[in-house]
Design a protein around this motif. Structure first.
Motif, PDB file in Angstrom:
ATOM      1  N   LEU B 123       0.803  -1.236   0.000  1.00 50.96           N
ATOM      2  CA  LEU B 123       0.000   0.000   0.000  1.00 50.96           C
ATOM      3  C   LEU B 123       0.835   1.285   0.000  1.00 50.96           C
ATOM      4  CD1 LEU B 123      -3.022  -0.892   2.278  1.00 50.96           C
ATOM      5  CD2 LEU B 123      -3.097  -0.213  -0.124  1.00 50.96           C
ATOM      6  N   PRO B 124       1.926   1.338   0.788  1.00 46.52           N
ATOM      7  CA  PRO B 124       2.684   2.590   0.786  1.00 46.52           C
ATOM      8  C   PRO B 124       3.324   2.902  -0.572  1.00 46.52           C
ATOM      9  CG  PRO B 124       3.387   1.164   2.590  1.00 46.52           C
ATOM     10  CD  PRO B 124       2.489   0.369   1.715  1.00 46.52           C
ATOM     11  N   SER B 125       3.364   1.901  -1.481  1.00 51.21           N
ATOM     12  CA  SER B 125       4.105   2.097  -2.720  1.00 51.21           C
ATOM     13  C   SER B 125       3.515   3.197  -3.589  1.00 51.21           C
ATOM     14  CB  SER B 125       4.148   0.795  -3.513  1.00 51.21           C
ATOM     15  OG  SER B 125       2.850   0.483  -3.954  1.00 51.21           O
ATOM     16  N   LEU B 126       2.268   3.562  -3.324  1.00 49.32           N
ATOM     17  CA  LEU B 126       1.695   4.636  -4.134  1.00 49.32           C
ATOM     18  C   LEU B 126       2.347   5.963  -3.779  1.00 49.32           C
ATOM     19  CD1 LEU B 126      -0.469   5.123  -6.268  1.00 49.32           C
ATOM     20  CD2 LEU B 126      -1.918   5.952  -4.434  1.00 49.32           C
ATOM     21  N   ARG B 127       2.694   6.117  -2.524  1.00 51.79           N
ATOM     22  CA  ARG B 127       3.237   7.396  -2.067  1.00 51.79           C
ATOM     23  C   ARG B 127       4.751   7.442  -2.094  1.00 51.79           C
ATOM     24  NH1 ARG B 127      -0.856  10.902  -0.045  1.00 51.79           N
ATOM     25  NH2 ARG B 127      -2.555  10.134  -1.309  1.00 51.79           N
ATOM     26  N   ILE B 128       5.383   6.312  -1.834  1.00 50.10           N
ATOM     27  CA  ILE B 128       6.836   6.363  -1.733  1.00 50.10           C
ATOM     28  C   ILE B 128       7.479   5.483  -2.788  1.00 50.10           C
ATOM     29  CG2 ILE B 128       7.094   7.071   0.664  1.00 50.10           C
ATOM     30  CD1 ILE B 128       7.028   4.245   1.510  1.00 50.10           C
ATOM     31  N   LYS B 129       8.656   5.897  -3.209  1.00 50.81           N
ATOM     32  CA  LYS B 129       9.328   5.203  -4.297  1.00 50.81           C
ATOM     33  C   LYS B 129      10.780   4.958  -3.939  1.00 50.81           C
ATOM     34  CE  LYS B 129       7.652   8.186  -7.400  1.00 50.81           C
ATOM     35  NZ  LYS B 129       7.271   8.881  -8.612  1.00 50.81           N
ATOM     36  N   GLY B 130      11.408   4.120  -4.742  1.00 51.58           N
ATOM     37  CA  GLY B 130      12.854   3.945  -4.644  1.00 51.58           C
ATOM     38  C   GLY B 130      13.301   3.433  -3.285  1.00 51.58           C
ATOM     39  N   PHE B 131      14.358   4.058  -2.788  1.00 51.73           N
ATOM     40  CA  PHE B 131      14.944   3.591  -1.533  1.00 51.73           C
ATOM     41  C   PHE B 131      13.955   3.643  -0.386  1.00 51.73           C
ATOM     42  CE2 PHE B 131      18.914   4.980  -3.704  1.00 51.73           C
ATOM     43  CZ  PHE B 131      19.400   3.702  -3.867  1.00 51.73           C
ATOM     44  N   TYR B 132      13.069   4.646  -0.428  1.00 52.63           N
ATOM     45  CA  TYR B 132      12.119   4.787   0.672  1.00 52.63           C
ATOM     46  C   TYR B 132      11.169   3.601   0.702  1.00 52.63           C
ATOM     47  CZ  TYR B 132      14.182   9.344   0.473  1.00 52.63           C
ATOM     48  OH  TYR B 132      15.096  10.341   0.457  1.00 52.63           O
ATOM     49  N   LEU B 133      10.803   3.143  -0.494  1.00 51.76           N
ATOM     50  CA  LEU B 133       9.942   1.972  -0.546  1.00 51.76           C
ATOM     51  C   LEU B 133      10.699   0.748  -0.032  1.00 51.76           C
ATOM     52  CD1 LEU B 133       7.261   0.746  -1.337  1.00 51.76           C
ATOM     53  CD2 LEU B 133       8.176   0.331  -3.604  1.00 51.76           C
ATOM     54  N   ALA B 134      11.981   0.682  -0.388  1.00 55.14           N
ATOM     55  CA  ALA B 134      12.796  -0.444   0.091  1.00 55.14           C
ATOM     56  C   ALA B 134      12.764  -0.490   1.608  1.00 55.14           C
ATOM     57  CB  ALA B 134      14.231  -0.307  -0.410  1.00 55.14           C
ATOM     58  N   VAL B 135      12.842   0.690   2.241  1.00 55.86           N
ATOM     59  CA  VAL B 135      12.813   0.734   3.702  1.00 55.86           C
ATOM     60  C   VAL B 135      11.449   0.271   4.210  1.00 55.86           C
ATOM     61  CG1 VAL B 135      12.977   2.229   5.710  1.00 55.86           C
ATOM     62  CG2 VAL B 135      14.574   2.498   3.828  1.00 55.86           C
ATOM     63  N   ALA B 136      10.385   0.671   3.512  1.00 54.18           N
ATOM     64  CA  ALA B 136       9.041   0.261   3.941  1.00 54.18           C
ATOM     65  C   ALA B 136       8.893  -1.257   3.847  1.00 54.18           C
ATOM     66  CB  ALA B 136       7.986   0.952   3.095  1.00 54.18           C
ATOM     67  N   THR B 137       9.430  -1.857   2.781  1.00 54.33           N
ATOM     68  CA  THR B 137       9.318  -3.312   2.661  1.00 54.33           C
ATOM     69  C   THR B 137      10.212  -4.006   3.680  1.00 54.33           C
ATOM     70  OG1 THR B 137      10.971  -3.272   0.925  1.00 54.33           O
ATOM     71  CG2 THR B 137       8.676  -3.327   0.232  1.00 54.33           C
ATOM     72  N   LEU B 138      11.289  -3.323   4.034  1.00 50.89           N
ATOM     73  CA  LEU B 138      12.156  -3.872   5.076  1.00 50.89           C
ATOM     74  C   LEU B 138      11.373  -3.998   6.379  1.00 50.89           C
ATOM     75  CD1 LEU B 138      15.151  -4.652   5.288  1.00 50.89           C
ATOM     76  CD2 LEU B 138      15.592  -2.398   6.220  1.00 50.89           C
ATOM     77  N   ALA B 139      10.526  -3.008   6.625  1.00 51.98           N
ATOM     78  CA  ALA B 139       9.696  -3.064   7.827  1.00 51.98           C
ATOM     79  C   ALA B 139       8.798  -4.291   7.777  1.00 51.98           C
ATOM     80  CB  ALA B 139       8.856  -1.800   7.938  1.00 51.98           C
ATOM     81  N   SER B 140       8.252  -4.586   6.599  1.00 52.58           N
ATOM     82  CA  SER B 140       7.398  -5.770   6.492  1.00 52.58           C
ATOM     83  C   SER B 140       8.205  -7.022   6.787  1.00 52.58           C
ATOM     84  CB  SER B 140       6.768  -5.845   5.106  1.00 52.58           C
ATOM     85  OG  SER B 140       7.666  -6.420   4.178  1.00 52.58           O
ATOM     86  N   GLN B 141       9.440  -7.044   6.302  1.00 48.78           N
ATOM     87  CA  GLN B 141      10.301  -8.195   6.559  1.00 48.78           C
ATOM     88  C   GLN B 141      10.485  -8.406   8.065  1.00 48.78           C
ATOM     89  OE1 GLN B 141      11.946 -10.347   4.413  1.00 48.78           O
ATOM     90  NE2 GLN B 141      12.945 -11.383   6.118  1.00 48.78           N
ATOM     91  N   PHE B 142      10.793  -7.317   8.766  1.00 49.13           N
ATOM     92  CA  PHE B 142      11.026  -7.438  10.202  1.00 49.13           C
ATOM     93  C   PHE B 142       9.757  -7.858  10.921  1.00 49.13           C
ATOM     94  CE2 PHE B 142      14.750  -4.338   9.793  1.00 49.13           C
ATOM     95  CZ  PHE B 142      15.616  -5.398   9.664  1.00 49.13           C
TER      96      PHE B 142
END
Lengths: 438, 359
Positions: B123-142
């Motif tokens: 869901l956050p991918s609509l608002r954030i891109k690139g490295f910031y999205l990578a960080v958001a997916t990292l949160a999902s991983q954790f």
């Protein structure tokens, strides 16, 4: 890239693939014992002396006695880095070569191998670790965890703490910090049962593999909650870090007790003087002043045998000694299997029988040069752990000193729990191989 | 010499739009499949099947899934391990709750759970891109790692905290590791991978794939030509996670036999799969397979080389060498061809088509 280059590359890749298919495992000539070791990674501190101890004892037997029953022992190491997945890779790579037994030295790997053992007919000896429930030999014919399970040990620790409090633990708070993998989680059910029975409060403090070397926040919590005792189930870099942190918050070391995998010199040395008074469980002595270690030094460490042990001093490491003990159990089981079957070259299935009827009497222990180092050990068809006695040792800044008598685990409490857990493990598994013990 | 395209004419729209337009390549793929199905099971022993080929196939599928997200839709994700884990744990729960349903069905169904979780964290991918999205997916991983380790319901309250092997069969033969025959596991893995790859190829050639590529290349332009960003991006997350989830379920049931959180953590799953995609080639299906082959197979070959030549070398040293060689090779390949192994193959193919005339 030019065509010639890519052609060369293609041929190289092709050749690599074809040769790799040809790399078939071939049966080894001798007692083939694969060792899943970890000399690399965050657990190398504990894993290296362990591996050396096992390796050196087998090399010593080859040098001194020409193997076991006239057949040489072939040891092959496979590096796992304490990763369960790598352990399975090692298992698959070596099982076809006539492996007699696996000594995973990792509860994670043991858990992965438990269902594989009956299918490949190779026993697993998880000596003093692994799945506690596997002590039920009727449900787990192929798994051995002598001399005692984690549950027995957990009951022993509590018994020891109780003995220091005149048997009364009511209202006491006992903290349990553990490596948050299969290994550390294993004793929790028993601690919970004991907390209920004896009326103490249990405080759980899991430490993830990633946080192993940074436990400041965990010990801050200990400082805040002030438990009366701390028990640690750590391995690798976790234990020395925990001891250092405990020393930093001035936790009373006399009330800090480790599992037998948190009681080596590698665990206490980094904390220096701060570690004095730290206690740990064990099931064997800490003195190398017995014939077997002299033989190892003579034939292997300072002798012609090939070894990775750098100096005779390294033999004094607790984990090295435990490796030797482990190798001794394996060797005795091989000899026992040879005796039962009358064969010189045995198989994994024979090895299982050898382990199941293993009886290390005081006379045999003395003969093998282990007198005063270990207690007698008897494995039966029903009881694959033996629920043997253990004792507590204390670090005085230089040596480990025995500070308790041999402690008998709470068999009457542990055994029914083990059997229940074993039944639960087997319950949802169709075609699980069990056996009936007479 | 290698390609004979003269006279390979397309007379219908259908033949012009097929997946492999060059007849020879089509036959080559059929030959490869025939080889994989009919020859490999007989020449490869259990070790090669179980530790090399099956994991390589499974990780290819995971890499393909991630490639859909990273390579085609341009959304960087570090949550692959978590999504694979969702598939694995979902499959475990499904097969213990409904033991009578076929395990292959469960494996394929478990992907949907991963897809749902993927959509949620996408869901956050609509608002954030690139490295910031990578960080958001990292949160999902954790978060997912935490969930696998802490929610005891997920592993049926096993004392070990691991999901352990269940004995399930297919067509009367035991299939799941460690009960099943390795060759049988291999054939089932291969079939699932081939089937899902075929679907992926067609998704990527079609409207969805094109809309993802448009978003990847320039999202504002894509929006202007009428592509709705949110549904497209979430669909990319869903399909990508579906593939990762199926791969995770296969990893546990057809390869490892049992698993802990560790199998799906960032170092054991997320990063390797991302490296497979980068080394294999972003936005390339064949790249996913080449990358997975490179990352999975190479270390094992390196560690068997001394054993093969019977060089007496200590296993820890082999391990250190393995790290160094694999690391050096990764850098070497990235310098030689930053666009990945797929690009190397593409260049070779172009040259072969023109051969003997240089271009």
């Amino acid at each position: 890239m030019t065509l010639t280059k890519s052609a060369v590359l293609g041929v190289a890749v092709g050749a690599m693939l074809t040769t790799s298919f040809a790399l078939n495992a071939q049966a080894a000539d001798g007692h083939y014992i694969p060792l899943t070791t970890y000399r690399t990674g965050a657990f190398a501190g504990s894993g290296t002396p362990n591996a050396n101890g096992m390796h050196d004892f087998f090399t010593m037997l080859n040098q001194r006695d020409g193997g076991i029953g006239g057949v040489k022992i072939i040891v092959e190491e496979c590096e796992t880095g304490y990763k369960a997945q790598k352990g399975v890779e090692c298992y698959e790579a070596t099982k076809g070569k006539g492996a007699l037994v696996y000594n995973p030295y990792s509860t994670g790997i043991t858990l992965q191998l438990i269902p594989k053992a009956p299918i490949d007919k190779i026993p697993v000896l998880s000596m003093g670790y692994g799945l506690s429930a596997a002590a039920d030999g009727e449900k787990f014919p192929w798994i051995f965890n002598a001399p005692a399970t984690y549950w027995s040990q957990a009951s022993g620790v509590i018994k020891y703490i109780a003995s220091r409090n005149k048997g009364d633990l009511k209202g006491k708070k006992i903290g349990f910090t553990y490596l948050d993998v299969g290994y550390g989680r294993e004793p929790i059910p028993l601690f919970k049962a004991l907390a209920k029975k004896m009326g103490f409060e249990l405080m759980l403090l899991p430490v993830g593999v990633k946080e192993m070397q940074n436990q400041a926040s965990h010990w801050l919590q200990v400082r805040k909650e002030k438990p009366d005792y701390m028990i640690i189930w750590g391995w690798g870099a976790m234990t020395p870090t925990a001891i250092k942190e405990a020393a930093k918050i001035r936790f009373n070391m006399e009330n800090f007790i480790g599992v037998w995998w948190s009681g080596g010199q590698v665990d206490v040395r980094p904390a220096g003087k701060g570690a004095i008074g730290y206690h740990a469980m064990t099931f064997h002595g800490a003195s190398t002043d017995i014939p077997v270690f002299k033989d190892i030094i003579k034939h292997v460490v300072d002798g012609p045998g090939k070894t990775l042990t750098k100096k005779a001093e390294d033999v004094k490491e607790i984990y090295y000694m435990r490796g030797v003990f482990n190798a001794f159990v394996v060797a005795e089981a091989i000899a026992n299997a040879q005796k039962i079957t009358g064969k010189k070259n045995i198989t994994g299935a024979d090895m299982r029988k050898g382990l199941e009827t293993l009886n290390l009497t005081p006379a045999r222990i003395k003969e093998a040069g282990f007198e005063g180092f270990i207690d007698s050990l008897k494995i039966t068809c029903k009881d694959h752990a033996g629920a043997n006695k253990m004792f507590v040792q204390r670090w005085d800044g230089k040596d480990w000193k025995k500070v308790s008598d041999w402690i008998e685990p709470m068999k009457d409490l542990v055994r029914p729990m083990l059997e229940e857990a074993a039944a639960k493990y087997v319950a949802d598994k169709k075609d699980w191989v069990t056996q009936k013990c007479s | 010499m290698f390609y004979r395209e003269v006279g390979d004419l397309k007379t219908t729209y259908r033949s012009d739009q097929q997946v492999l337009t060059i007849t020879q390549e089509r036959y080559a793929i059929f030959a490869l499949l025939a080889f994989m199905y009919a020859v490999v099971p007989f020449i490869a022993d259990d070790f090669w099947l179980n530790t090399v080929i099956i994991p390589a196939l499974i990780f290819s599928l995971a890499a393909l899934g991630l490639n859909i997200l990273v390579g085609y839709a341009g959304l960087i994700s570090l949550g692959t391990g978590g999504f694979m884990g969702v598939g694995a744990y979902a499959c475990y729960k499904l097969t213990t709750i409904f033991p009578d349903v076929n395990i292959v069905f469960h494996i394929l169904a478990s992907g949907f759970f991963a897809a749902a979780v993927g959509v949620l964290f996408g869901l956050p991918s609509l608002r954030i891109k690139g490295f910031y999205l990578a960080v958001a997916t990292l949160a999902s991983q954790f978060f997912l790692e935490w969930a696998f380790g802490r929610i005891a319901w997920l592993y049926n309250y096993n004392d070990s905290g691991a999901i352990d092997a269940v004995n399930r069969s297919l067509g009367g033969f035991a299939l799941t590791e460690p009960y099943g025959d390795t060759k049988f596991q291999y054939l089932v893995t291969l079939t699932i991978v081939v089937f899902l790859t075929l679907i992926a190829i067609n998704i990527l050639r079609g409207r969805f794939g094109r809309s993802w590529m448009a978003i990847r290349d320039m999202d504002i332009a894509a929006e202007l030509i009428g592509i709705r960003l949110l549904p497209s991006k979430l669909l990319a997350f869903a399909i990508s996670s579906y593939y990762c989830g199926v791969a995770g379920a296969m990893l546990v049931f057809l390869s490892l036999g049992s698993a802990e959180v560790e199998s799906f953590d960032i170092l054991n799953a997320s990063f390797p799969v991302l490296f497979m995609v980068i080394i294999g080639g972003l936005g390339s299906i064949i790249g996913s397979f080449l990358g997975a082959g490179f990352i999975v197979v190479l270390p094992i070959i390196i560690s068997t080389v001394p054993r093969f030549f019977e060089i007496d070398i200590n296993s820890a040293t082999v391990e250190h060498f393995r790290f160094m060689i694999v690391g050096a090779l990764i850098i070497f390949f990235l310098i030689v061809e930053p666009a990945g192994l797929a690009r190397l193959w593409q260049i070779t193919r172009e040259k072969l088509r023109l051969w003997p005339f240089p271009n």
